[in-house]
Every structure is written in structure tokens, then in C-alpha cells.
Design a protein around this motif. Sequence first.
Motif, PDB file in Angstrom:
ATOM      1  N   ILE A  86      44.552   6.047  72.315  1.00 49.90           N
ATOM      2  CA  ILE A  86      43.957   5.669  70.710  1.00 49.90           C
ATOM      3  C   ILE A  86      42.795   4.827  71.384  1.00 49.90           C
ATOM      4  CG2 ILE A  86      45.193   3.317  69.286  1.00 49.90           C
ATOM      5  CD1 ILE A  86      47.666   4.485  70.441  1.00 49.90           C
ATOM      6  N   HIS A  87      42.347   4.291  72.372  1.00 50.70           N
ATOM      7  CA  HIS A  87      41.873   3.431  72.721  1.00 50.70           C
ATOM      8  C   HIS A  87      39.817   4.236  73.054  1.00 50.70           C
ATOM      9  CE1 HIS A  87      38.705   0.832  75.399  1.00 50.70           C
ATOM     10  NE2 HIS A  87      38.625   2.174  76.290  1.00 50.70           N
ATOM     11  N   LYS A  88      40.172   4.829  72.420  1.00 46.47           N
ATOM     12  CA  LYS A  88      39.874   5.910  73.519  1.00 46.47           C
ATOM     13  C   LYS A  88      39.356   6.636  71.463  1.00 46.47           C
ATOM     14  CE  LYS A  88      38.221   9.176  76.638  1.00 46.47           C
ATOM     15  NZ  LYS A  88      37.463   9.060  76.725  1.00 46.47           N
ATOM     16  N   GLY A  89      39.659   6.088  70.197  1.00 46.54           N
ATOM     17  CA  GLY A  89      40.135   6.170  68.832  1.00 46.54           C
ATOM     18  C   GLY A  89      40.643   7.784  67.915  1.00 46.54           C
ATOM     19  N   TYR A  90      41.546   7.983  69.432  1.00 45.52           N
ATOM     20  CA  TYR A  90      42.509   9.066  69.138  1.00 45.52           C
ATOM     21  C   TYR A  90      43.705   8.297  68.465  1.00 45.52           C
ATOM     22  CZ  TYR A  90      39.196  12.019  70.981  1.00 45.52           C
ATOM     23  OH  TYR A  90      37.926  13.147  70.872  1.00 45.52           O
ATOM     24  N   MET A  91      44.378   9.829  67.447  1.00 45.82           N
ATOM     25  CA  MET A  91      45.843   9.081  66.605  1.00 45.82           C
ATOM     26  C   MET A  91      46.359   9.699  67.692  1.00 45.82           C
ATOM     27  SD  MET A  91      46.664  10.596  62.691  1.00 45.82           S
ATOM     28  CE  MET A  91      48.635   9.995  62.066  1.00 45.82           C
ATOM     29  N   SER A  92      47.066   8.600  68.431  1.00 45.69           N
ATOM     30  CA  SER A  92      48.635   9.239  69.499  1.00 45.69           C
ATOM     31  C   SER A  92      49.128   8.342  69.294  1.00 45.69           C
ATOM     32  CB  SER A  92      47.637   9.102  70.577  1.00 45.69           C
ATOM     33  OG  SER A  92      48.547   9.625  71.806  1.00 45.69           O
ATOM     34  N   ARG A  93      50.952   8.884  69.856  1.00 43.29           N
ATOM     35  CA  ARG A  93      51.843   7.727  70.071  1.00 43.29           C
ATOM     36  C   ARG A  93      52.817   8.704  70.765  1.00 43.29           C
ATOM     37  NH1 ARG A  93      57.133   7.358  66.510  1.00 43.29           N
ATOM     38  NH2 ARG A  93      57.912   7.736  68.695  1.00 43.29           N
ATOM     39  N   SER A  94      53.478   7.588  71.606  1.00 43.49           N
ATOM     40  CA  SER A  94      54.628   8.267  72.627  1.00 43.49           C
ATOM     41  C   SER A  94      56.037   8.943  71.741  1.00 43.49           C
ATOM     42  CB  SER A  94      54.994   6.804  73.895  1.00 43.49           C
ATOM     43  OG  SER A  94      55.488   5.980  73.386  1.00 43.49           O
ATOM     44  N   TRP A  95      56.506   9.704  72.227  1.00 41.13           N
ATOM     45  CA  TRP A  95      57.603   9.815  71.874  1.00 41.13           C
ATOM     46  C   TRP A  95      58.841   9.777  72.756  1.00 41.13           C
ATOM     47  CZ3 TRP A  95      58.835  10.716  66.650  1.00 41.13           C
ATOM     48  CH2 TRP A  95      57.088  11.439  65.149  1.00 41.13           C
ATOM     49  N   LEU A  96      60.203   8.840  72.997  1.00 35.71           N
ATOM     50  CA  LEU A  96      60.928   9.223  74.011  1.00 35.71           C
ATOM     51  C   LEU A  96      62.018  10.087  73.699  1.00 35.71           C
ATOM     52  CD1 LEU A  96      62.219   5.436  74.392  1.00 35.71           C
ATOM     53  CD2 LEU A  96      60.354   6.661  75.786  1.00 35.71           C
ATOM     54  N   ALA A  97      62.751  11.250  74.032  1.00 34.71           N
ATOM     55  CA  ALA A  97      63.501  12.194  73.709  1.00 34.71           C
ATOM     56  C   ALA A  97      64.811  12.128  72.548  1.00 34.71           C
ATOM     57  CB  ALA A  97      64.039  12.541  74.755  1.00 34.71           C
ATOM     58  N   TRP A  98      65.384  10.866  72.294  1.00 34.48           N
ATOM     59  CA  TRP A  98      65.980  10.551  71.567  1.00 34.48           C
ATOM     60  C   TRP A  98      65.044  10.051  69.872  1.00 34.48           C
ATOM     61  CZ3 TRP A  98      65.757   5.962  68.901  1.00 34.48           C
ATOM     62  CH2 TRP A  98      64.783   5.152  69.354  1.00 34.48           C
ATOM     63  N   GLN A  99      63.860   9.535  70.660  1.00 34.93           N
ATOM     64  CA  GLN A  99      63.423   9.377  69.147  1.00 34.93           C
ATOM     65  C   GLN A  99      62.981  11.279  68.311  1.00 34.93           C
ATOM     66  OE1 GLN A  99      60.487   7.541  70.659  1.00 34.93           O
ATOM     67  NE2 GLN A  99      60.896   6.110  69.412  1.00 34.93           N
ATOM     68  N   ILE A 100      62.889  11.913  69.450  1.00 36.95           N
ATOM     69  CA  ILE A 100      62.150  13.634  68.235  1.00 36.95           C
ATOM     70  C   ILE A 100      63.742  14.342  67.536  1.00 36.95           C
ATOM     71  CG2 ILE A 100      61.502  15.747  68.831  1.00 36.95           C
ATOM     72  CD1 ILE A 100      60.384  14.754  71.047  1.00 36.95           C
ATOM     73  N   PRO A 101      64.435  14.129  68.333  1.00 38.51           N
ATOM     74  CA  PRO A 101      65.171  14.401  69.313  1.00 38.51           C
ATOM     75  C   PRO A 101      65.199  15.872  70.419  1.00 38.51           C
ATOM     76  CG  PRO A 101      67.104  14.394  67.936  1.00 38.51           C
ATOM     77  CD  PRO A 101      66.663  14.607  67.205  1.00 38.51           C
ATOM     78  N   ILE A 102      65.582  15.850  71.348  1.00 34.30           N
ATOM     79  CA  ILE A 102      65.397  16.857  72.752  1.00 34.30           C
ATOM     80  C   ILE A 102      66.907  16.311  73.069  1.00 34.30           C
ATOM     81  CG2 ILE A 102      64.797  17.942  74.317  1.00 34.30           C
ATOM     82  CD1 ILE A 102      62.542  16.361  74.355  1.00 34.30           C
TER      83      ILE A 102
END
Length: 406
Positions: A86-102
Motif C-alpha cells: 500500500i505504501h508503494k501505491g498498490y491496492m493490497s490487504r491481508s486476509w486471515l484464513a477465517w475471513q476467506i474462509p479456508i
Amino acid sequence: MKIVVLKFGGTSVGSIKKIKKVAEIIVGYKRKNYKVVVVSSAMSGVTNELIKKSSEISNNFPITEYDVLVSTGEQIACSLIAGRLIHKGYMSRSWLAWQIPILTVGAHKNSRINQINKIKIIKYLRKGGIPIITGFQGVNNDNRITTIGRGGSDASAIMLAKFFRAERCIIYTDVEGVYTTDPNKLKKAKKIKVISYEEMLEMASLGAKVMQPVSIQDARLNRIDIEVKSSFKNKSGTLITKRSNIINNKIVTGISSTQNDSKVSLIGVKDKPGVAAAIFKPLSKNLVNVDMVVQNISANGKETDLTFTIKTDDLNKTKKIIQENKTINYRKLVFEKGVSKISVIGVGMITTPGVTFRMFQTLANKQINIKVISTSEIKISVLIDKINTQRALIALHKEFKLDHKK
Ligand code: ASP
Ligand code: MG
């Protein structure tokens, strides 16, 4: 969609500086118009620290809480990677396994991924985002956090590649790839360009350091090409793929050796049905891993000798189990410490006769005695005295033309 799964191991995200480097690598794929799915392990050392903490709280730390605790290392690494992108100007985010879910099945600490819901991630990829997904963790049917065994981020990456039908799965690590033999033991070891799943599995003693063996089996079953490469050097790594993709088969692809093995022989056991089972049942119950097993042909039809190898760490346990086993009879029990197994591995030996002979002749020329021999379709293993390991390795590596030409 041209999807690539990039997995970063603990050493690759081991410091802030390294995480910044990882972000550069990710950007490189993004620029090549890939939809990039990133999987990260915890920063090196973090998982071990967490496990230590749990054991200081209780020597009987509940496995449900163990999973919640030890999975947090991945959360830290993923947020740092996403933050950098994100700092470098890209669209990104973290995903924990339960949020997907895996989703996982099986016991805590050792669950298995059986389903990944793709909807949210696909949507995000379409919008141009770079999802950074926690490896090693999942969520089960009871909505509890699970983990999938040490080194499990490799399996996470393989399963993500499978469910997202990724074009490639790249495992970034701290070595340049898979070598013909352990480069720490032999300077002349050469990086292997292409290796089949089967060979890689046979080379487990080498492969385990590079990738978690069960994840190689997952990749084989799902026909996913894996590339193993260094996150620090911009060099091509090793491709692990199906046999039919390998055109230029070498006769021998690699040589592995074990350390700290012991040999156990039961001399004069009855030659009748059920004897071998009676010997091995209590060993397996007590989790003794038996490796090579050889039974001599009985000369008189009444008695035979049975030999097997184990890790020397299990020697005392094994002695005790056999001596206390009232269901077996034998004349003599012989133990030998300080043996080593050398295996030459290669799918090429299926079609090339004479590999066995060349291996034995090479060892004979060096006056190295062979104690036990066992073979499979793509592997020949011999048991020798441990003191001869290095000499055998050097000679065989040369014989099968694996030496690195400097
Ligand atoms: N962080 C976990 C471990 O150390 C998973 C992994 O490294 O793949 O076992
Ligand atoms: Mg790891």
C-alpha cells in the motif's frame, strides 16, 4: 485469469528489510500482468517463540488455544507485506484464513485444508488488488481456528494454487532450489533444473529442508507445477513437475544420505505367517519409524533372519520393545549403531539398465562394504558404515555425472 501463487517462507520475511524485498518481488509479477495471490509464513523464529510461550503457561496447553496462538505469526507477516505494498501505491490487504474462509478438517495442530471459498478473493483480484493470505492456518466446522502442521504454509500455497487454478505456484525460500545432494555435505552438488514429484518425494531427506514433504504429495495429486527459488537472488530455481514434462531425463537425478541410523537384526526367527507382523506391530504402536526392511530367504524352511533400520534416537526404545515382546521367538538379537543409508534416485533408471551394477561397482572400488540393499522403481538404497558416507557420496556423485563443473 492468469493467476500466480507466491509463497514466502519464514526466512524470506525474516526482517523489515526482507519484507521490503518481498514487496519488490510481488510488484514484479503484478507488472507482468499476473493476478498475484500471496501466501506468507511467519517471520522466522516467531512460531517457535509462540510455542515456547504456550509450554511455559502449561505443559498441557490446550490444542484449541495452541492453534489460536501459533497462527498469529502469519497475521503479523501478512499485514506488514500488505502495508508495504500500500505504501508503494498498490491496492493490497491481508486476509486471515477465517475471513476467506479456508476450511479445514481433522484434529487441531494437524488439520488439513479441504475447501477454499474463492468468491471474495476473485472479486478482489478482478478489482486489481493483491491479497496477502496467511499460510499455515484455517478454520474448522465449529468455527475454531486451526493449524495444519509445522511448515504448513507450503501446503496452504499448494491448495490455493489448486482452488484458484493458478498457472504457477512459486515457493520463495532461502536456498536457490533443490540440489543433487546436500550442498552443505558436498561442494560439487548442483542445482537441479527440473525434478518429478516422485523423485522429490524420494529425496525427502534433502527435500524436507526445501519444502514440506506432504505438500509435494498434494501438488502431485493435483498436478500443480511448483517452482522453488531464492527470494534473495534473482536466479531461476528448481521446477517440480510431472514426469511427462521432463524431456531430458538424467539416469540419476540426485543422491541422498541419512545420518544417525541403526541396524537391528533378529537372527533365527520362525519362518511362518504372522511373524513379521508380530515384530512390527508394537514398534508402529510406539511410533518407531522403521525404514529399510530385509528378510533373508530361509535356507532350511524353518528359520530366517530379519533386519531393519531405525533412527538411532529410537534405538533404546526399540531394544526394550523387542525384548519385552513375548509373541516372538528368535535366537539372537543384534544391534549396530553408526550406519548410514545412501540412495541414488532417478526416474531414468526405469529405462536404463545397469544402474544397480554401477552403484555397487563404484562402492566396491572404494572398498566400501554394503550391509543391506533395497530398491524401488526409482531408487536404490544401500546401508553402509557411517564413516564411509562422505567417500561414498563423492564417488557416486561423480560416477553418475552430477558434479558441478566450476
Ligand atoms: N510458521 C509455521 C511454522 O513455522 C508455518 C510455516 O513456516 O510454513 O511451522
Ligand atoms: Mg517455515
